[in-house]
Motif scaffolding. Structure first.
Motif, PDB file in Angstrom:
ATOM      1  N   ALA A 149       0.917  -1.160   0.135  1.00 38.17           N
ATOM      2  CA  ALA A 149      -0.005  -0.033   0.020  1.00 38.17           C
ATOM      3  C   ALA A 149       0.838   1.126   0.008  1.00 38.17           C
ATOM      4  CB  ALA A 149      -0.775   0.013   1.190  1.00 38.17           C
ATOM      5  N   LEU A 196      -9.888   0.655   6.290  1.00 42.33           N
ATOM      6  CA  LEU A 196      -8.445   0.967   6.352  1.00 42.33           C
ATOM      7  C   LEU A 196      -8.162  -0.078   7.629  1.00 42.33           C
ATOM      8  CD1 LEU A 196      -8.071   4.511   5.546  1.00 42.33           C
ATOM      9  CD2 LEU A 196      -7.811   2.574   4.121  1.00 42.33           C
ATOM     10  N   ALA A 267      -4.185   0.345  -1.658  1.00 40.41           N
ATOM     11  CA  ALA A 267      -4.710   0.683  -0.314  1.00 40.41           C
ATOM     12  C   ALA A 267      -5.251  -0.813   0.375  1.00 40.41           C
ATOM     13  CB  ALA A 267      -5.594   1.670  -0.103  1.00 40.41           C
ATOM     14  N   TRP A 271      -9.585   2.364  -3.415  1.00 41.95           N
ATOM     15  CA  TRP A 271      -9.062   3.911  -3.113  1.00 41.95           C
ATOM     16  C   TRP A 271      -9.963   4.835  -4.125  1.00 41.95           C
ATOM     17  CZ3 TRP A 271      -7.335   5.117   1.258  1.00 41.95           C
ATOM     18  CH2 TRP A 271      -6.947   6.401   1.503  1.00 41.95           C
TER      19      TRP A 271
END
Length: 330
Positions: A149, A196, A267, A271
């Motif tokens: 990431a 996340l 990510a 994203w």
């Protein structure tokens, strides 16, 4: 592979009840990710609850002017459905870039949303991985992290989401429907579905315990003419994206009325490039504007020891995807 019980519920509520009765149970759709993880001893469910045969495989228009994708419909049936190809060509293009035809024939839409990272430290049980075993550390943080990431990572986890379908859904905007215990249901905005890593990287999404994905709602189609899905990978098949970009443009009188932009391979979740989308609204589809949008999109990037290349690659990928999207049917 460890032994497990195989359960075949007759309806969604029975499936949810079976999951609620066993914290070590897992729903089984196509199994294209879960079975691999079980073979590698990464996932260790004591019960598999078959949900692929439940009545959630329709692909049909909905009352909001969009379409509803059944969670148990296969990726192949979805990507090749005439209405999806016509109204959501960006989604179809992204889905057809994924994996192989054989895997797409088995993989379900709901399962695609739930597939886990392909980080090698996650798959290798002899290595530390906070996602697989919380508290053991992140092997990739200071290890081999060229594919990891550049957005939203934490010291606990730098893994990326592997889905192509989800990148397109993020660009288009979607809503996820889930069944809860007790007969209740709820909806989750797609932007809020994946999470996340923070200090709980073992949690990939915002589903509550025992919830079952039943459908995905797509909004009224607007990116029917100008769209492109760009997937950059180390080889042309059997490889996940180093970086991918889903780009959709709604044009009105030579001006961008609305842009949909999202990236993959960067990510823990698909994203969404909201700042770049806002910048492009009302702008002309010029190379200069596309370049400025790319600069804005990549500005928050934080690289690791081996993946600085993703910043420049990301900029070029965004410009290329936007250019291809505009030139299609121009």
């Amino acid at each position: 592979m460890r032994p497990f019980v195989y359960t075949q519920p007759q309806n969604p509520q029975a499936a949810v009840s079976a999951a609620a009765a066993n914290k070590q149970a897992k729903y089984l759709g196509g199994g294209t990710n879960l079975i691999d993880l079980m073979k590698e001893d990464v996932e260790r469910p004591t019960e598999l609850i078959e949900v692929a045969d439940l009545s959630f495989n329709d692909i049909k228009s909905n009352n909001a002017g969009g379409y509803t994708l059944g969670a148990m419909a296969s990726n192949s049936d979805t990507a090749n459905h005439p209405d999806i190809r016509k109204n959501y060509p960006l989604l179809s293009m992204a889905m057809l870039s994924a994996a192989t035809a054989q895997i797409r024939n088995m993989a379900t839409n709901g399962g695609n949303l739930l597939q886990r990272t392909r980080c090698p430290y996650f798959f290798e049980t002899s290595m530390p991985c906070n996602k697989r075993e919380p508290g053991t550390g992140c092997g990739a943080r200071k290890g081999m992290n060229a594919q990891h990431a550049i957005f939203g990572w934490s010291d606990e986890c730098v893994a990326v989401n592997p889905s192509d379908m989800c990148v397109a859904l993020a660009a288009i905007g979607a809503t996820v429907h889930v069944q809860q215990p007790g007969g209740k249901s709820r909806t989750i905005d797609f932007a809020d579905f994946h999470r996340l890593p923070g200090d709980q990287p073992e949690k990939d999404n915002t589903l509550q315990p025992n919830e079952l994905i039943t459908a995905i709602d797509l909004p009224k189609p607007i990116f029917t003419d100008h769209y492109y899905y760009l997937k950059i990978r180390e080889r042309s098949s059997y490889a996940f994206a180093l970086i991918s970009v889903a780009a959709g443009l709604q044009m009105e009188g030579g001006t961008i009325a609305k842009a949909g932009l999202a990236m993959g391979g960067v990510a823990h979740k698909p994203w969404k490039l909201t700042e770049a989308e806002a910048f492009l609204s009302g702008k002309k589809p010029t190379q200069d504007n596309f370049q400025q949008a790319a600069e804005l999109a990549m500005r928050p990037a934080r690289t690791l020891s081996d993946n600085e290349y993703k910043v420049e690659m990301g900029k070029k990928a965004i410009v290329r995807a936007l250019t291809q999207a505009f030139e299609k049917n121009a």
